[in-house]
Motif scaffolding. Structure first.
Motif, mmCIF file in Angstrom:
data_model
loop_
_atom_site.group_PDB
_atom_site.id
_atom_site.type_symbol
_atom_site.label_atom_id
_atom_site.label_comp_id
_atom_site.label_asym_id
_atom_site.label_seq_id
_atom_site.Cartn_x
_atom_site.Cartn_y
_atom_site.Cartn_z
ATOM 1 N N PHE A 191 83.223 -33.284 27.473
ATOM 2 C CA PHE A 191 82.648 -34.593 27.161
ATOM 3 C C PHE A 191 83.129 -35.103 25.811
ATOM 4 C CE2 PHE A 191 78.623 -34.414 30.050
ATOM 5 C CZ PHE A 191 79.439 -34.439 31.158
ATOM 6 N N VAL A 192 83.332 -34.182 24.872
ATOM 7 C CA VAL A 192 83.880 -34.571 23.568
ATOM 8 C C VAL A 192 85.335 -35.000 23.735
ATOM 9 C CG1 VAL A 192 84.489 -33.772 21.250
ATOM 10 C CG2 VAL A 192 82.284 -33.130 22.262
ATOM 11 N N LYS A 193 86.130 -34.197 24.447
ATOM 12 C CA LYS A 193 87.544 -34.527 24.664
ATOM 13 C C LYS A 193 87.709 -35.872 25.372
ATOM 14 C CE LYS A 193 89.162 -29.780 25.142
ATOM 15 N NZ LYS A 193 89.727 -28.828 26.111
ATOM 16 N N PRO B 36 80.723 -38.142 20.551
ATOM 17 C CA PRO B 36 81.540 -38.167 19.329
ATOM 18 C C PRO B 36 82.005 -36.761 18.930
ATOM 19 C CG PRO B 36 79.567 -39.498 19.037
ATOM 20 C CD PRO B 36 79.401 -38.762 20.336
ATOM 21 N N PRO B 37 83.172 -36.657 18.302
ATOM 22 C CA PRO B 37 83.743 -35.348 17.984
ATOM 23 C C PRO B 37 82.915 -34.495 17.020
ATOM 24 C CG PRO B 37 85.141 -37.126 17.139
ATOM 25 C CD PRO B 37 84.045 -37.758 17.921
ATOM 26 N N THR C 242 94.655 -42.620 30.679
ATOM 27 C CA THR C 242 95.809 -41.934 30.106
ATOM 28 C C THR C 242 95.996 -40.586 30.799
ATOM 29 O OG1 THR C 242 94.525 -40.762 28.432
ATOM 30 C CG2 THR C 242 95.312 -42.995 27.860
ATOM 31 N N GLU C 243 97.125 -39.967 30.568
ATOM 32 C CA GLU C 243 97.367 -38.624 31.098
ATOM 33 C C GLU C 243 96.331 -37.646 30.540
ATOM 34 O OE1 GLU C 243 99.878 -37.211 33.321
ATOM 35 O OE2 GLU C 243 99.823 -39.330 33.872
ATOM 36 N N ASP C 244 96.009 -37.769 29.249
ATOM 37 C CA ASP C 244 95.003 -36.890 28.649
ATOM 38 C C ASP C 244 93.650 -37.059 29.325
ATOM 39 O OD1 ASP C 244 96.800 -35.800 26.849
ATOM 40 O OD2 ASP C 244 96.182 -37.084 25.185
ATOM 41 N N GLN C 245 93.262 -38.288 29.624
ATOM 42 C CA GLN C 245 91.989 -38.537 30.302
ATOM 43 C C GLN C 245 92.020 -37.966 31.716
ATOM 44 O OE1 GLN C 245 92.089 -42.770 29.689
ATOM 45 N NE2 GLN C 245 90.360 -42.686 28.265
ATOM 46 N N LYS C 246 93.138 -38.133 32.412
ATOM 47 C CA LYS C 246 93.253 -37.615 33.779
ATOM 48 C C LYS C 246 93.060 -36.095 33.782
ATOM 49 C CE LYS C 246 97.313 -37.301 35.821
ATOM 50 N NZ LYS C 246 98.544 -37.638 36.553
ATOM 51 N N PHE C 247 93.791 -35.401 32.916
ATOM 52 C CA PHE C 247 93.662 -33.955 32.882
ATOM 53 C C PHE C 247 92.307 -33.524 32.327
ATOM 54 C CE2 PHE C 247 98.318 -34.330 33.129
ATOM 55 C CZ PHE C 247 98.495 -33.605 34.301
ATOM 56 N N GLY C 248 91.732 -34.315 31.433
ATOM 57 C CA GLY C 248 90.390 -34.034 30.939
ATOM 58 C C GLY C 248 89.351 -34.113 32.049
ATOM 59 N N MET C 249 89.494 -35.097 32.932
ATOM 60 C CA MET C 249 88.571 -35.222 34.075
ATOM 61 C C MET C 249 88.749 -34.058 35.040
ATOM 62 S SD MET C 249 88.663 -39.380 34.649
ATOM 63 C CE MET C 249 88.167 -39.275 36.335
ATOM 64 N N ILE C 250 89.991 -33.667 35.268
ATOM 65 C CA ILE C 250 90.253 -32.534 36.156
ATOM 66 C C ILE C 250 89.627 -31.262 35.584
ATOM 67 C CG2 ILE C 250 92.070 -31.035 37.083
ATOM 68 C CD1 ILE C 250 93.804 -33.656 37.258
ATOM 69 N N GLU C 251 89.800 -31.052 34.277
ATOM 70 C CA GLU C 251 89.193 -29.881 33.638
ATOM 71 C C GLU C 251 87.672 -29.918 33.749
ATOM 72 O OE1 GLU C 251 90.791 -30.048 29.678
ATOM 73 O OE2 GLU C 251 92.432 -28.687 30.193
ATOM 74 N N ALA C 252 87.079 -31.092 33.513
ATOM 75 C CA ALA C 252 85.620 -31.212 33.592
ATOM 76 C C ALA C 252 85.127 -30.918 35.005
ATOM 77 C CB ALA C 252 85.178 -32.603 33.138
ATOM 78 N N TYR D 155 78.967 -24.808 31.979
ATOM 79 C CA TYR D 155 78.379 -25.974 31.326
ATOM 80 C C TYR D 155 78.723 -26.058 29.842
ATOM 81 C CZ TYR D 155 75.969 -26.017 35.752
ATOM 82 O OH TYR D 155 75.705 -26.028 37.098
ATOM 83 N N GLU D 156 78.933 -24.925 29.207
ATOM 84 C CA GLU D 156 79.335 -24.952 27.804
ATOM 85 C C GLU D 156 80.675 -25.677 27.658
ATOM 86 O OE1 GLU D 156 80.171 -21.566 24.523
ATOM 87 O OE2 GLU D 156 78.296 -21.416 25.661
ATOM 88 N N ARG D 157 81.586 -25.411 28.573
ATOM 89 C CA ARG D 157 82.893 -26.065 28.529
ATOM 90 C C ARG D 157 82.779 -27.546 28.898
ATOM 91 N NH1 ARG D 157 87.435 -22.718 28.877
ATOM 92 N NH2 ARG D 157 88.529 -24.630 28.339
ATOM 93 N N ILE D 158 81.821 -27.900 29.763
ATOM 94 C CA ILE D 158 81.641 -29.313 30.105
ATOM 95 C C ILE D 158 81.222 -30.094 28.867
ATOM 96 C CG2 ILE D 158 80.231 -30.963 31.409
ATOM 97 C CD1 ILE D 158 80.253 -28.961 33.713
ATOM 98 N N GLY D 159 80.380 -29.506 28.030
ATOM 99 C CA GLY D 159 80.027 -30.154 26.765
ATOM 100 C C GLY D 159 81.272 -30.434 25.934
#
Length: 91
Positions: free
Chosen positions: A52-54, A59-60, A26-36, A45-49
């Motif tokens: 991983f939730v996003k 799990p959330p 999905t678009e959300d997954q694509k941008f989530g991967m780019i952010e990661a 690394y705090e943001r990578i955690g």
């Protein structure tokens, strides 16, 4: 996928070269991967955690703060080069 399996095309598309890992995202997954990836490059690394939730890798309801030190050790070793064999998963 690891960075060696991903390219950015001239028109800005994400190209995944390892066809064993193909899926529709999905678009959300694509941008989530780019952010990661951006957080990984900047060793945030705090943001990578949180990423991983996003991305539904974690799990959330899970508090990712306790895993941040482990993410730091694993990704620091990976970013130094040498591939997966350079990562000590026992630490």
């Amino acid at each position: 996928p690891h960075p060696g399996n991903m390219l950015r095309t001239n028109d800005g598309q994400l190209c995944i070269l390892d066809f064993g890992l193909m899926t529709v995202i999905t678009e959300d997954q694509k941008f989530g991967m780019i952010e990661a990836i951006a957080h990984l490059i900047h060793r945030d690394y705090e943001r990578i955690g949180e990423d991983f939730v996003k991305l539904d890798f974690i799990p959330p309801n899970v508090d990712t703060r306790p895993i941040v030190p482990a993410l730091g050790r694993v990704f620091d070793a990976a970013l130094q080069g040498g591939g997966a064999k350079s990562i000590n998963f026992n630490e």
